[in-house]
Design an enzyme around this catalytic site. Structure first.
Site, short mmCIF file in Angstrom:
data_model
loop_
_atom_site.label_atom_id
_atom_site.label_comp_id
_atom_site.label_asym_id
_atom_site.label_seq_id
_atom_site.Cartn_x
_atom_site.Cartn_y
_atom_site.Cartn_z
N LYS A 133 -14.50 -18.39 -15.70
CA LYS A 133 -13.45 -18.02 -14.74
C LYS A 133 -12.72 -19.26 -14.22
CE LYS A 133 -16.35 -16.03 -11.82
NZ LYS A 133 -17.61 -16.27 -12.56
N ARG A 187 -16.27 -9.88 -4.85
CA ARG A 187 -17.58 -9.84 -5.49
C ARG A 187 -18.45 -8.71 -4.98
NH1 ARG A 187 -18.05 -15.90 -6.99
NH2 ARG A 187 -19.84 -15.84 -8.33
N ARG A 226 -26.31 -26.58 -19.54
CA ARG A 226 -25.62 -27.82 -19.97
C ARG A 226 -24.89 -28.44 -18.79
NH1 ARG A 226 -23.12 -25.59 -25.17
NH2 ARG A 226 -24.78 -25.92 -26.68
N ARG A 275 -24.89 -29.45 -10.29
CA ARG A 275 -24.50 -28.49 -9.25
C ARG A 275 -25.77 -27.84 -8.72
NH1 ARG A 275 -19.83 -23.85 -10.01
NH2 ARG A 275 -21.33 -22.32 -9.23
N ARG A 326 -28.43 -15.68 -9.79
CA ARG A 326 -26.97 -15.47 -9.76
C ARG A 326 -26.57 -14.37 -10.75
NH1 ARG A 326 -25.25 -21.28 -11.07
NH2 ARG A 326 -23.13 -20.47 -11.22
P1 AP5 Z 1 -16.81 -22.12 -15.47
O1 AP5 Z 1 -15.39 -22.12 -15.88
O2 AP5 Z 1 -17.24 -22.88 -14.28
O3 AP5 Z 1 -17.31 -20.59 -15.35
P2 AP5 Z 1 -17.33 -19.68 -14.06
O4 AP5 Z 1 -17.30 -18.26 -14.55
O5 AP5 Z 1 -16.31 -20.12 -13.09
O6 AP5 Z 1 -18.82 -20.03 -13.60
P3 AP5 Z 1 -19.36 -20.53 -12.19
O7 AP5 Z 1 -20.79 -20.88 -12.46
O8 AP5 Z 1 -18.51 -21.56 -11.58
O9 AP5 Z 1 -19.19 -19.19 -11.44
P4 AP5 Z 1 -19.95 -18.56 -10.30
O10 AP5 Z 1 -19.28 -17.28 -10.23
O11 AP5 Z 1 -21.43 -18.48 -10.41
O12 AP5 Z 1 -19.74 -19.64 -9.15
P5 AP5 Z 1 -18.76 -19.71 -7.92
O13 AP5 Z 1 -18.39 -21.09 -7.75
O14 AP5 Z 1 -17.71 -18.68 -8.00
O15 AP5 Z 1 -17.67 -22.54 -16.76
C1 AP5 Z 1 -19.06 -22.73 -16.70
C2 AP5 Z 1 -19.44 -23.82 -17.70
O16 AP5 Z 1 -19.13 -23.39 -19.02
C3 AP5 Z 1 -18.66 -25.13 -17.50
O17 AP5 Z 1 -19.49 -26.20 -17.78
C4 AP5 Z 1 -17.51 -25.03 -18.52
O18 AP5 Z 1 -17.07 -26.27 -18.96
C5 AP5 Z 1 -18.16 -24.24 -19.64
N1 AP5 Z 1 -17.22 -23.37 -20.34
C6 AP5 Z 1 -16.25 -22.60 -19.81
N2 AP5 Z 1 -15.59 -21.93 -20.76
C7 AP5 Z 1 -16.16 -22.28 -21.94
C8 AP5 Z 1 -15.93 -21.90 -23.29
N3 AP5 Z 1 -14.99 -21.01 -23.62
N4 AP5 Z 1 -16.72 -22.44 -24.24
C9 AP5 Z 1 -17.71 -23.31 -23.93
N5 AP5 Z 1 -17.97 -23.74 -22.65
C10 AP5 Z 1 -17.22 -23.20 -21.68
O19 AP5 Z 1 -19.75 -19.24 -6.75
C11 AP5 Z 1 -20.83 -20.04 -6.35
C12 AP5 Z 1 -21.53 -19.40 -5.16
O20 AP5 Z 1 -20.63 -19.32 -4.04
C13 AP5 Z 1 -22.02 -17.96 -5.35
O21 AP5 Z 1 -23.29 -17.91 -5.98
C14 AP5 Z 1 -22.08 -17.47 -3.89
O22 AP5 Z 1 -23.20 -17.96 -3.23
C15 AP5 Z 1 -20.84 -18.12 -3.28
N6 AP5 Z 1 -19.65 -17.26 -3.43
C16 AP5 Z 1 -18.56 -17.52 -4.19
N7 AP5 Z 1 -17.68 -16.49 -4.10
C17 AP5 Z 1 -18.24 -15.58 -3.27
C18 AP5 Z 1 -17.84 -14.29 -2.81
N8 AP5 Z 1 -16.67 -13.74 -3.18
N9 AP5 Z 1 -18.68 -13.62 -1.98
C19 AP5 Z 1 -19.85 -14.16 -1.58
N10 AP5 Z 1 -20.30 -15.37 -1.98
C20 AP5 Z 1 -19.51 -16.07 -2.83
#
Ligand code: AP5
Length: 190
Positions: A17, A92, A130, A137, A148
Site C-alpha cells: 500500500k 481499518r 526482509r 521497524r 498484524r
Molecule cells: P509497503 O509498501 O510498506 O506495504 P504496506 O501494505 O504499506 O505494509 P505496511 O507494513 O506498511 O502496512 P501496515 O498496514 O501493517 O502498516 P501501517 O503503517 O499502515 O511494503 C512492505 C515491504 O514490501 C517493503 O519493504 C516494500 O519495499 C516491499 N514491497 C512492496 N511492494 C513490493 C513488491 N511489489 N514486490 C516486492 N517487494 C515489495 O500501520 C502500522 C500500525 O499503525 C498498525 O499496526 C496500527 O497499530 C496503526 N494504525 C495504522 N493505521 C491505523 C488505523 N486506520 N486504525 C488503527 N490503527 C492504525
C-alpha cells in the site's frame, strides 16, 4: 474518462500500500494520507499521541478508532482544493469506514474507488521479514507480524463488505514487481 482520484488503497500488511501510494503521489500528484506514517511521526517526535499509539502499534493492535478518526479528520481538512488523495491504511474498521463518509460529505467529496492489493500470506511474511532486517521497524518482528495479519483478517477485511455496498472494490494482484503492480493499479483506476 480520467483517473479516479479519491482512493482507498486496501490490503494486508506488506501488500505494498505504502509503496504504491507513494508512486501515486509522485506521479499523479495525489495527496498520500497514511495514518501509520502519521503515527510514526508522532512517535519520532515523542508526542503524547505517539507514546499512546506505541502501546498498540508495538503489539500489532489497532490504535483506538476515536484517535485515528480525529487525526484523519484534521488531515482531510486540507483536501478542499480537490487535488485527490490516496488513503493508505484507513479505514481499518467498520466504525472508521462509517466516519469517513461523513467527513468527506462535509467537504463535498466522496471516495470514487476502492482498490485491494491481493498478495499471498507467505509473500507478505517474507517481505516484512526482509524489511525487518533492513529498517528495524518496531512492529516487523515475527510475532507482531503474525498479530498484524490476524488483526487484518479479523477487523479490517470485513470493512470491504461495508464499503462494497456502495462501491465495489477493484482487485489488483500485488505479487509482481513494484512497477508491474503500479501499471495494473493505473488500469484498475482508469
Ligand atoms: P509497503 O509498501 O510498506 O506495504 P504496506 O501494505 O504499506 O505494509 P505496511 O507494513 O506498511 O502496512 P501496515 O498496514 O501493517 O502498516 P501501517 O503503517 O499502515 O511494503 C512492505 C515491504 O514490501 C517493503 O519493504 C516494500 O519495499 C516491499 N514491497 C512492496 N511492494 C513490493 C513488491 N511489489 N514486490 C516486492 N517487494 C515489495 O500501520 C502500522 C500500525 O499503525 C498498525 O499496526 C496500527 O497499530 C496503526 N494504525 C495504522 N493505521 C491505523 C488505523 N486506520 N486504525 C488503527 N490503527 C492504525
Amino acid at each position: 474518462m480520467g483517473l479516479h482520484r479519491r482512493l482507498v488503497l486496501f490490503g494486508p500488511p506488506g501488500s505494498g500500500k505504502g509503496t504504491q501510494a507513494e508512486l501515486l503521489r509522485d506521479r499523479e500528484g495525489l495527496d498520500h494520507i497514511s495514518p501509520g506514517d502519521m503515527l510514526r511521526q508522532h512517535q519520532a517526535a515523542g508526542s503524547e499521541l505517539g507514546r499512546m499509539a506505541s502501546a498498540y502499534m508495538d503489539r500489532g493492535e489497532l490504535v483506538p478508532d476515536d484517535v485515528i478518526v480525529d487525526m484523519i479528520k484534521q488531515r482531510l481538512q486540507g483536501e478542499a482544493d480537490g487535488i485527490g488523495f490516496v488513503l493508505d491504511g484507513f479505514p481499518r474498521t467498520v466504525p472508521q469506514a462509517s466516519s469517513l463518509g461523513g467527513m468527506l460529505e462535509q467537504l463535498g467529496q466522496a471516495v470514487d474507488a476502492v482498490v485491494v492489493l491481493d498478495v499471498p500470506e507467505q509473500v507478505l511474511t517474507l517481505r516484512l521479514a526482509r524489511r525487518a532486517a533492513r529498517e528495524h521497524r518496531h512492529d516487523d518482528s515475527p510475532e507482531v507480524i503474525k498479530q498484524r495479519l490476524r488483526v487484518y483478517w479479523d477487523q479490517t477485511e470485513p470493512v470491504l463488505g461495508y464499503l462494497g455496498e456502495r462501491l465495489p472494490a477493484r482487485h489488483v494482484d500485488g505479487s509482481p514487481p513494484v512497477e508491474e503492480v503500479y501499471a495494473q493499479l493505473l488500469e484498475a483506476l482508469a
